[in-house]
Design an enzyme around this catalytic site. Structure first.
Site, PDB file in Angstrom:
ATOM      1  N   SER A 185      -5.434  -6.382 -23.258  1.00 45.14           N
ATOM      2  CA  SER A 185      -5.850  -5.869 -24.563  1.00 45.14           C
ATOM      3  C   SER A 185      -7.367  -5.863 -24.567  1.00 45.14           C
ATOM      4  O   SER A 185      -8.004  -6.514 -23.728  1.00 45.14           O
ATOM      5  CB  SER A 185      -5.305  -6.775 -25.672  1.00 45.14           C
ATOM      6  OG  SER A 185      -5.894  -6.436 -26.911  1.00 45.14           O
ATOM      7  N   ARG A 186      -7.954  -5.118 -25.531  1.00 45.46           N
ATOM      8  CA  ARG A 186      -9.408  -5.213 -25.631  1.00 45.46           C
ATOM      9  C   ARG A 186      -9.788  -6.585 -26.184  1.00 45.46           C
ATOM     10  O   ARG A 186     -10.934  -6.989 -26.129  1.00 45.46           O
ATOM     11  CB  ARG A 186      -9.935  -4.085 -26.528  1.00 45.46           C
ATOM     12  CG  ARG A 186      -9.934  -2.731 -25.813  1.00 45.46           C
ATOM     13  CD  ARG A 186     -10.120  -1.613 -26.811  1.00 45.46           C
ATOM     14  NE  ARG A 186      -9.090  -1.704 -27.853  1.00 45.46           N
ATOM     15  CZ  ARG A 186      -9.060  -0.938 -28.929  1.00 45.46           C
ATOM     16  NH1 ARG A 186     -10.000  -0.030 -29.134  1.00 45.46           N
ATOM     17  NH2 ARG A 186      -8.102  -1.074 -29.810  1.00 45.46           N
ATOM     18  N   TYR A 229      -8.827  -3.629 -20.136  1.00 48.00           N
ATOM     19  CA  TYR A 229      -7.912  -2.836 -19.299  1.00 48.00           C
ATOM     20  C   TYR A 229      -8.397  -2.835 -17.847  1.00 48.00           C
ATOM     21  O   TYR A 229      -7.609  -2.865 -16.902  1.00 48.00           O
ATOM     22  CB  TYR A 229      -7.803  -1.394 -19.814  1.00 48.00           C
ATOM     23  CG  TYR A 229      -7.358  -1.268 -21.260  1.00 48.00           C
ATOM     24  CD1 TYR A 229      -6.687  -2.303 -21.916  1.00 48.00           C
ATOM     25  CD2 TYR A 229      -7.590  -0.090 -21.966  1.00 48.00           C
ATOM     26  CE1 TYR A 229      -6.267  -2.170 -23.245  1.00 48.00           C
ATOM     27  CE2 TYR A 229      -7.182   0.055 -23.294  1.00 48.00           C
ATOM     28  CZ  TYR A 229      -6.527  -0.990 -23.924  1.00 48.00           C
ATOM     29  OH  TYR A 229      -6.134  -0.855 -25.219  1.00 48.00           O
ATOM     30  N   HIS A 239      -4.094   8.224 -24.072  1.00 52.59           N
ATOM     31  CA  HIS A 239      -3.166   8.291 -22.930  1.00 52.59           C
ATOM     32  C   HIS A 239      -3.815   8.871 -21.677  1.00 52.59           C
ATOM     33  O   HIS A 239      -3.699   8.312 -20.586  1.00 52.59           O
ATOM     34  CB  HIS A 239      -1.926   9.113 -23.296  1.00 52.59           C
ATOM     35  CG  HIS A 239      -1.013   8.407 -24.246  1.00 52.59           C
ATOM     36  ND1 HIS A 239       0.094   9.021 -24.797  1.00 52.59           N
ATOM     37  CD2 HIS A 239      -1.029   7.146 -24.736  1.00 52.59           C
ATOM     38  CE1 HIS A 239       0.722   8.166 -25.593  1.00 52.59           C
ATOM     39  NE2 HIS A 239       0.061   7.026 -25.583  1.00 52.59           N
ATOM     40  N   LYS A 280       4.893   8.759 -24.399  1.00 51.24           N
ATOM     41  CA  LYS A 280       4.874  10.118 -24.939  1.00 51.24           C
ATOM     42  C   LYS A 280       4.111  10.121 -26.259  1.00 51.24           C
ATOM     43  O   LYS A 280       4.069   9.061 -26.894  1.00 51.24           O
ATOM     44  CB  LYS A 280       6.279  10.679 -25.123  1.00 51.24           C
ATOM     45  CG  LYS A 280       7.401   9.737 -25.574  1.00 51.24           C
ATOM     46  CD  LYS A 280       7.273   8.959 -26.851  1.00 51.24           C
ATOM     47  CE  LYS A 280       6.924   9.698 -28.096  1.00 51.24           C
ATOM     48  NZ  LYS A 280       6.682   8.788 -29.265  1.00 51.24           N
ATOM     49  N   ASP A 298       4.248  12.450 -32.767  1.00 53.83           N
ATOM     50  CA  ASP A 298       4.837  11.116 -32.733  1.00 53.83           C
ATOM     51  C   ASP A 298       6.315  11.153 -32.406  1.00 53.83           C
ATOM     52  O   ASP A 298       6.783  10.365 -31.575  1.00 53.83           O
ATOM     53  CB  ASP A 298       4.617  10.399 -34.072  1.00 53.83           C
ATOM     54  CG  ASP A 298       4.637   8.890 -33.885  1.00 53.83           C
ATOM     55  OD1 ASP A 298       3.796   8.394 -33.115  1.00 53.83           O
ATOM     56  OD2 ASP A 298       5.507   8.221 -34.471  1.00 53.83           O
TER      57      ASP A 298
END
Lengths: 331, 331
Positions: free
Chosen positions: B39-40, B61, B82, B100, B181
């Site tokens: 995670s950041r 990351y 993404h 997706k 979404d």
């Protein structure tokens, strides 16, 4: 003092499948007298009269319309003749209920309505689904706020017929194709629930070799962002369901939605099934509405008004324009 | 001699809701070792690692991608990241499965695929529905001709969220809205069954104040006249069903269709319900496909190919163009 309820003499124009179904419905319509039937062939009229229990059979539509004992006429001819036959009946001063689609286009529909008003005759589109008890119950629940504000309506009506078996369906000059034959059902349903016509329309169809839509679909968007997603077919068997979605739940009209006896109210994971059965085939309810209007001296039904029939035909014109489907009557 | 099946060390990029669901799925994916999460925020990564049983937690990351023990990376960041995150992982020579929609548009997708091929890394869109046993059974039945030739597919995926509750959904620069979404599910389903992209597309959406589609619908027509009628929403709860109609019958994927365990074969009035249950939440199947491809040395899955992912993103671009929905990445 209340009006005394009268018995009305029904006259049927044409003797096809739909005339037979309507006559079966009349059997369940209190106050309806199966009086006369007319065909272009006296033999066919005689046969139909015997089978369905009508007193008189005429070998021409003109003879039936000239009979002063006919109170109300049901027009069961193919789509392309609706306007012509309805106008003739109205000019003969008959009350008229004409099959859907009311006409080939909005222009014809406006002319029918103009002549009905000129002659002060009751006229109604035979949109029988409007009068099915379960569908009226759905409308009532929506008006009571059971699903909040409306957001989306889906509906479909499609069946698969052989291309040879019913020529009229594949005949562009007879207003063939899925949209006119059965697409009008979900379109009229959307009009009933939203009480307005779409602001935007997009449609796509599979226009076959004979220039009719063998299957097609239509997207409607309304002023407030509400939508309808509808489709129909004469070459594809579809689920034939309708769902009305609101902000707090949805209502499903179970298949076949156009004459359903089952409605579900769905809220999250909870589904309440409501059975609203009726006797007969469901065609009696529109006949009873005609007789109610006649008894009350109404020139149109408040449930299926003439302005709404015009507006729906206008929506159908826009759907056809969007999918490049034209009829000879549009010229 | 057969390859010996290896255990694979999974690395998860991001710790949101979907990362949690995928990690739950990994529990049911034989051969998967929950190795690292990034995670950041190191605190968030630590918390996620503890909750889901990962061995390592990284506060960036980059650190996860630099860890040589990570075999395969799952990208669970918001849509707009993404492409960037996938490309970084591919450049670090990792096998990658990315959520997706694969990217914001087809151009980004092509770039991801180019870099995967350049680096000879396995890459797959995380379209988990492709691997759900009941959906694969439906595909099998269709390929066996159980419903004849395909004619029409319908599918919807809509839910009602509060406008405040999830900012990203209402953020145009985060590729928000229903189409991206959840609309991709029925669109990908149509692509899977028709094995081609539409020749004609029409779409309508309710584009809200924040310039995303709060509900929208899309009509597809294919070369042979087949059609698809699809819709999605983030502000309307819809039935979330899919129906595949052929010339001799239809198949219904029961709600929620995207992870269904129930499929019906319907022929006329006869409905055969087939139960195809599975353990867990269904995310394990895409993870198992990744490990199968790794074991077999494949650089893409034959079930969800890269060319098809590009083609689907291109269809999504066309849907967006039809409803005037643009993202900053399109410029």
């Amino acid at each position: 003092m209340q009006h005394q309820k009268k018995r009305f003499n029904w006259g049927i124009i044409a003797t096809g499948v739909i005339a037979g179904k309507f006559s079966t419905g009349l059997h369940f319509a209190s106050g309806a007298n199966k009086y006369a039937v007319a065909s272009r062939s006296l033999a066919k009229a005689d046969e139909f009269a015997k089978e369905h229990g009508f007193s008189k059979a005429y070998g021409s539509y003109e003879e039936l319309l000239a009979d002063p004992n006919v109170d109300v006429v049901y027009i069961a001819t193919p789509h392309q003749l609706h306007a012509k036959n309805t106008i003739a009946a109205l000019k003969a001063k008959k009350a008229v209920i004409c099959e859907k689609p009311f006409a080939a286009n909005a222009a014809q529909t406006k002319e029918m309505v103009r002549i009905a008003r000129e002659n002060k005759c009751l006229l109604m589109e035979a949109m029988w689904t409007r009068f099915i008890p379960a569908i009226r119950k759905a409308k009532e629940m929506i008006e009571e706020g059971k699903i909040g504000d409306l957001r989306m309506i889906t509906g479909d009506f499609g069946y698969r017929t052989d291309m040879e078996s019913e020529g009229r369906l594949f005949d562009n000059s007879a207003c063939g194709g899925g949209l006119m034959d059965v697409g009008i059902y979900p379109i009229s349903l959307a009009s009933m629930f939203y009480k307005e016509q779409p602001e935007a329309i997009e449609a796509l169809g599979e226009i076959g070799e004979t220039s009719v839509d063998e299957q097609s679909a239509y997207l409607f968007r309304y002023k407030g962002g509400q939508m309808a997603v509808l489709y129909s077919a004469i070459r594809t068997e579809t689920p034939t369901e309708a769902v009305i979605m609101g902000t707090t739940g949805r209502i499903k009209l179970h298949a076949p939605f156009y004459k359903t006896q089952k409605v579900s109210l769905i809220k999250g994971c909870e589904e309440t099934l409501i059975d609203i059965p009726y006797e007969g085939n469901g065609y009696q309810f529109e006949a009873m509405e005609m007789m109610r209007c006649l008894n009350e001296g109404l020139l149109e039904s408040p449930v299926m008004t003439l302005d709404e029939s015009i507006a729906i035909m206008d929506t159908m014109d826009r759907v056809r324009a969007s999918m490049d489907l034209m009829f000879p009557m549009d010229k």
